[in-house]
Motif scaffolding. Structure first.
Motif, short mmCIF file in Angstrom:
data_model
loop_
_atom_site.label_atom_id
_atom_site.label_comp_id
_atom_site.label_asym_id
_atom_site.label_seq_id
_atom_site.Cartn_x
_atom_site.Cartn_y
_atom_site.Cartn_z
N UNK A 187 0.89 -1.03 0.12
CA UNK A 187 0.17 0.07 0.03
C UNK A 187 0.92 1.23 0.05
N UNK A 188 0.52 2.25 -0.81
CA UNK A 188 1.39 3.38 -0.71
C UNK A 188 1.00 4.24 0.57
N UNK A 189 1.91 5.25 0.88
CA UNK A 189 1.91 5.86 1.81
C UNK A 189 1.64 5.26 3.53
N UNK A 190 0.84 5.53 4.11
CA UNK A 190 1.00 4.95 5.49
C UNK A 190 0.48 3.53 5.63
N UNK A 191 0.80 2.74 6.87
CA UNK A 191 0.66 1.37 6.73
C UNK A 191 -0.75 1.08 7.49
N UNK A 192 -1.75 1.67 6.99
CA UNK A 192 -3.35 1.32 7.38
C UNK A 192 -3.50 0.00 7.29
N UNK A 193 -3.38 -0.54 6.07
CA UNK A 193 -3.82 -1.98 6.12
C UNK A 193 -2.98 -2.81 6.92
N UNK A 194 -1.67 -2.66 6.91
CA UNK A 194 -0.51 -3.46 7.65
C UNK A 194 -1.05 -3.31 9.08
N UNK A 195 -1.44 -2.08 9.58
CA UNK A 195 -1.47 -2.09 11.06
C UNK A 195 -2.82 -2.81 11.42
N UNK A 196 -3.77 -2.69 10.67
CA UNK A 196 -5.06 -3.48 10.81
C UNK A 196 -4.83 -4.92 10.93
N UNK A 197 -3.93 -5.42 9.90
CA UNK A 197 -3.57 -6.92 10.04
C UNK A 197 -2.70 -7.37 11.13
N UNK A 198 -1.83 -6.33 11.70
CA UNK A 198 -1.07 -6.71 12.84
C UNK A 198 -2.08 -6.86 14.05
N UNK A 199 -2.98 -5.81 14.06
CA UNK A 199 -3.97 -5.81 15.10
C UNK A 199 -4.88 -6.92 15.07
N UNK A 200 -5.03 -7.64 14.14
CA UNK A 200 -5.78 -8.97 14.08
C UNK A 200 -5.00 -10.28 14.41
N UNK A 201 -3.57 -9.96 14.66
CA UNK A 201 -2.70 -10.95 15.15
C UNK A 201 -2.08 -11.79 13.98
N UNK A 202 -2.19 -10.97 12.92
CA UNK A 202 -1.54 -11.70 11.71
C UNK A 202 -0.20 -11.10 11.29
N UNK A 203 0.86 -12.12 11.12
CA UNK A 203 2.14 -11.73 10.71
C UNK A 203 2.31 -11.33 9.55
N UNK A 204 2.73 -10.00 9.22
CA UNK A 204 2.79 -9.46 7.78
C UNK A 204 4.03 -8.70 7.93
N UNK A 205 4.46 -8.43 6.34
CA UNK A 205 5.50 -7.51 6.06
C UNK A 205 4.77 -6.58 5.58
N UNK A 206 5.30 -5.31 5.21
CA UNK A 206 4.92 -4.14 4.72
C UNK A 206 5.88 -3.04 4.60
N UNK A 207 5.89 -2.05 5.50
CA UNK A 207 6.68 -1.01 5.48
C UNK A 207 8.16 -1.24 6.07
N UNK A 208 8.28 -2.52 6.42
CA UNK A 208 9.65 -3.06 6.70
C UNK A 208 10.60 -3.44 5.31
N UNK A 209 9.75 -3.45 4.10
CA UNK A 209 10.54 -3.67 3.14
C UNK A 209 10.14 -2.86 1.97
N UNK A 210 8.92 -2.06 2.13
CA UNK A 210 8.26 -1.09 1.06
C UNK A 210 8.41 0.41 1.72
N UNK A 211 8.82 1.28 0.92
CA UNK A 211 8.77 2.77 1.43
C UNK A 211 7.41 3.38 1.78
N UNK A 212 7.48 4.24 3.02
CA UNK A 212 6.34 4.75 3.39
C UNK A 212 6.06 6.38 2.66
#
Length: 573
Positions: A278-303
Motif C-alpha cells: 500500500x502507498x503511504x501509511x501502513x493502514x492495512x498493515x496495522x489492521x492486519x497486525x491488530x488481528x494478530x496476523x504476521x505481515x510484512x509491509x513498510x519494513x520492506x516497502x517505502x512509506x
C-alpha cells in the motif's frame, strides 16, 4: 458502449449514471476534472465553491433536500472540509452523498503527502478505493447505493494515477431517483442532546459495514501460488498483478474503511507469507497486525512517494522489467512562471526591496524559485495573510516595514478573507498583496467568485475586491499593474511605510487566458547588449544568454515589456 476514459472522467460518468443532481467542489489537482466533466451533463447542477468546506456543506444541504449530491477535492482540501464531514457522519444523509478526495502520493502538485484514509477512519465514514477508470465509475454508483442504505456520506478515494490514467469503461444509462425531504430535528440538529443519541448509530453502522465488507465482493480474493499472499488496493493492485501475475495470491481491497476481519484472516491462513503493498501509511498493515496476523509491509516497502512495478519487484526480490532508458542524461528543467506571467514583476520588486514574503498556494508559489527567490513561507491556503499578522505582532515595527503577504485572488476567496479580517480587527500594520490574475490559475483556469463567471462560463455574481477590503476596515487599498515596475515599486514602498494595515491588488489577467491578447515578441539587439544580465534577474523563460549576449525566444515571448524596463541600454525592442 465502451470508451477509453481518464479516471476523473469516468468518476463524472458515474455521477451522471447514478442520478447525481447537485455537485459543488473546489478545484485541486488531481481531482479537478471530475467536476469539470460533470458540468458537461445538463442534468447535474455544478458549481465551483469558494472552498471545500462550503462545497461539502452545499452537498450536504442538497442530500438533506432529497437529491443525490457530490463534492470533490484533493487530499489537503479534505482538511478544510473536515468540520462538516465529521458531523455529517453523525447526522447521516437523506439522498446519497458522495465525496471524492484525490490523494497525491509523490507530491506532484501538493505541499504534503497525507493519506486521506486517516480522515475516513477518524470521521467513521466508509471509503472505497478504485484502482482504475472502470472501477471509478462502478464504485461511484455503488457508493450512492450504500450511502442511502447505510445512511452515511461515502468517500471515494482517488489518487494521481487513477485520476489521470486511462482505461476502458462500460457506459450505462442515467437513473433519476430523488427522495422527499422530511423535517427531522433529532437527526439533523447536532446539539449535544441529539448528537449523543446519534453516536451509537454511527458505531452500529460501522459494524454493519464491516459485515458488508466481508462478503460483498468489492473485496475479492484471487488465488494463485500459496507461497506468497499479497493484500493491496488502488493502483498498487495493478502493479502487483503486473509483477506477480498468478504466482502469488492477492486479496484486492476495494473498501478500505471499514476493513474486513474474517476475510483477511481467512486469506492469511491459506498462504505461507503475507505482504501488504500500500502507498503511504501502513493502514492495512496495522489492521492486519491488530488481528494478530504476521505481515510484512513498510519494513520492506517505502512509506513515502509513489510505487511502481519495478519498485515492488526490487523490494520483493524479483528481477525488474525492462524499460527504455536514454543514452544521454537530459538537462534539468526546473519549474518557472510562464513568459509574460503578471506575477513576475511583483516578485522581482519584492526581491529588489529585500522584503520578507509570506506566500500562499498557487502558481505564484514559483516566486520562491531562483532567480526571483522572493518567497519565504508557504503553508496552506490562506496562511500567508494570517501568518503575516502573527509575524508582525511577534517582531513589531522592524518586521512591519519589510514583511508582506502574497495571495492569489482564488486563494483569497478560499480562505484569505478571515485572515484579512483578523488584521483589520487586531490591527497590525501588515501589507497584503492580492495577486489578481482573474482566474484560478494553478489547477487549469477555473472560474472563482472574483471573475464574474460560473463553471460553465455563464455570467455570475462578481465580488469587488476593492470594495470588500474597504468594507473590512482597510483605508489603504490600491490597485497596480504588475507590468509597470516603477508603479509597483512605489506602491510597495509606500504601503510598507504606512502606519496602518494596507492592501495592494496587483491586477493583470493570466497571460494564458484565451481572451488575453499578447504583444509581438521582443528581440534582443546584439550590438546594444553589453552583457550586464539585468534582464536575467526576472527568470523569464523567454530570455537566455549565449556568447555573452541576451537572446529572446520569439516562440515564448509575449511582449509584456517588463524586461525592457530593466535594460539601461535599450537592447530589448
Amino acid at each position: 458502449m465502451k470508451e477509453l476514459m481518464l479516471g476523473n472522467k469516468a468518476f463524472a460518468r458515474g455521477l451522471y449514471e447514478a442520478g447525481c443532481a447537485v455537485a459543488s467542489s473546489y478545484p485541486g489537482t488531481p481531482s479537478t476534472e471530475i467536476t469539470e466533466e460533470a458540468a458537461k451533463y445538463d442534468e447535474i447542477y455544478c458549481e465551483w465553491a469558494p472552498n471545500e468546506k462550503v462545497a461539502m456543506e452545499v452537498a450536504f444541504g442538497a442530500s438533506m433536500a432529497g437529491k443525490k449530491s457530490f463534492c470533490g477535492m484533493k487530499h489537503v482540501g479534505l482538511n478544510v472540509a473536515a468540520d462538516p464531514l465529521y458531523t455529517a457522519s453523525y447526522t447521516g444523509v437523506n439522498a446519497g452523498m458522495v465525496i471524492a478526495v484525490a490523494d497525491d502520493a509523490g507530491m506532484h502538485s501538493s505541499q504534503n503527502e497525507q493519506d486521506s484514509r486517516h480522515h475516513a477512519i477518524a470521521a467513521k465514514v466508509p471509503m472505497l478505493d478504485p484502482s482504475d477508470s472502470a472501477e471509478a465509475l462502478e464504485f461511484v454508483k455503488l457508493a450512492y447505493d450504500l450511502s442511502e442504505e447505510y445512511d452515511t456520506p461515502f468517500i471515494v478515494k482517488m489518487c494521481t494515477r487513477v485520476s489521470h490514467c486511462q482505461s476502458l469503461v462500460e457506459k450505462g444509462e442515467r437513473i433519476e431517483v430523488s427522495k422527499p425531504y422530511k423535517a427531522d430535528i433529532a437527526k439533523y440538529v447536532m446539539m449535544p442532546g441529539n448528537a449523543k443519541k446519534r453516536h451509537p448509530f454511527v458505531e452500529e453502522r460501522m459494524a454493519r459495514l464491516t459485515e458488508y465488507a466481508e462478503t460483498s465482493g468489492i473485496n475479492r480474493v484471487e488465488m494463485g501460488g500459496t507461497d506468497l499472499g499479497i493484500i493491496t488496493s488502488s493502483t498498487a493492485y495493478l502493479y502487483t498483478k503486473e509483477v506477480f501475475g498468478d504466482s502469488a495470491s492477492v486479496l484486492k481491497l476495494g473498501m478500505v474503511n471499514p476493513l474486513p476481519v474474517k476475510l483477511i484472516k481467512d486469506f492469511a491462513s491459506k498462504v505461507k507469507r503475507v505482504v501488504v503493498i500500500e502507498e503511504l501509511d501502513p493502514i492495512i498493515e496495522n489492521h492486519c497486525r491488530a488481528l494478530g496476523i504476521e505481515v510484512q509491509g513498510k519494513d520492506i516497502l517505502p512509506i513515502v512517494g509513489e510505487f511502481s512495478q519495478n519498485l515492488i519487484a526490487q523490494k520483493l526480490g524479483l528481477p525488474e522489467k525492462e524499460h527504455c532508458s536514454f543514452s544521454e542524461s537530459l538537462p534539468m528543467r526546473p519549474p518557472a512562471m510562464c513568459s509574460g506571467c503578471p506575477h513576475r514583476g511583483v516578485f522581482y520588486t519584492l526581491n529588489k526591496n529585500k522584503c520578507t514574503v509570506l506566500g500562499d498556494i498557487g502558481c505564484y508559489t514559483l516566486g520562491a524559485v531562483a532567480p526571483l527567490s522572493a518567497m519565504h513561507m508557504t503553508l496552506c491556503m490562506g496562511a500567508s495573510v494570517s501568518a503575516t499578522h502573527g509575524f508582525n505582532k511577534a517582531l513589531g515595527a522592524k518586521a512591519e516595514g519589510k514583511t508582506v503577504a502574497v495571495i492569489g485572488d482564488s486563494t483569497f476567496m478560499h480562505s484569505g478573507m478571515t485572515g484579512l479580517a483578523n488584521i483589520a480587527y487586531n490591527q497590525s500594520s501588515s501589507t497584503v498583496i492580492i495577486l489578481d490574475n482573474s482566474i484560478t490559475g494553478m489547477t487549469g483556469h477555473q472560474q472563482n467568485p472574483t471573475t464574474g463567471y460560473n463553471i460553465k462560463g455563464d455570467p455570475a455574481g462578481k465580488i469587488d475586491l476593492e470594495a470588500l477590503c474597504r468594507s473590512m476596515g482597510f483605508n489603504r487599498v490600491r490597485v497596480v499593474d504588475p507590468y509597470d515596475l516603477k508603479e509597483t515599486d512605489r506602491a510597495i514602498k509606500e504601503e510598507l511605510a504606512a502606519d496602518e494595515p494596507s492592501v495592494i491588488i496587483s491586477r493583470r489577467p493570466c497571460v494564458l487566458l484565451k481572451y488575453v491578447k499578447t504583444n509581438p515578441p521582443l528581440k534582443a539587439e546584439e550590438d546594444k547588449c553589453v552583457g550586464c544580465k539585468s534582464c536575467m534577474k526576472l527568470g523569464c523563460p523567454s530570455i537566455s544568454f549565449k556568447d555573452g549576449k541576451a537572446h529572446v525566444d520569439a516562440t515564448l515571448c509575449t511582449g509584456c515589456g517588463v524586461c525592457q524596463q530593466l535594460c539601461q541600454f535599450d537592447a530589448l525592442n
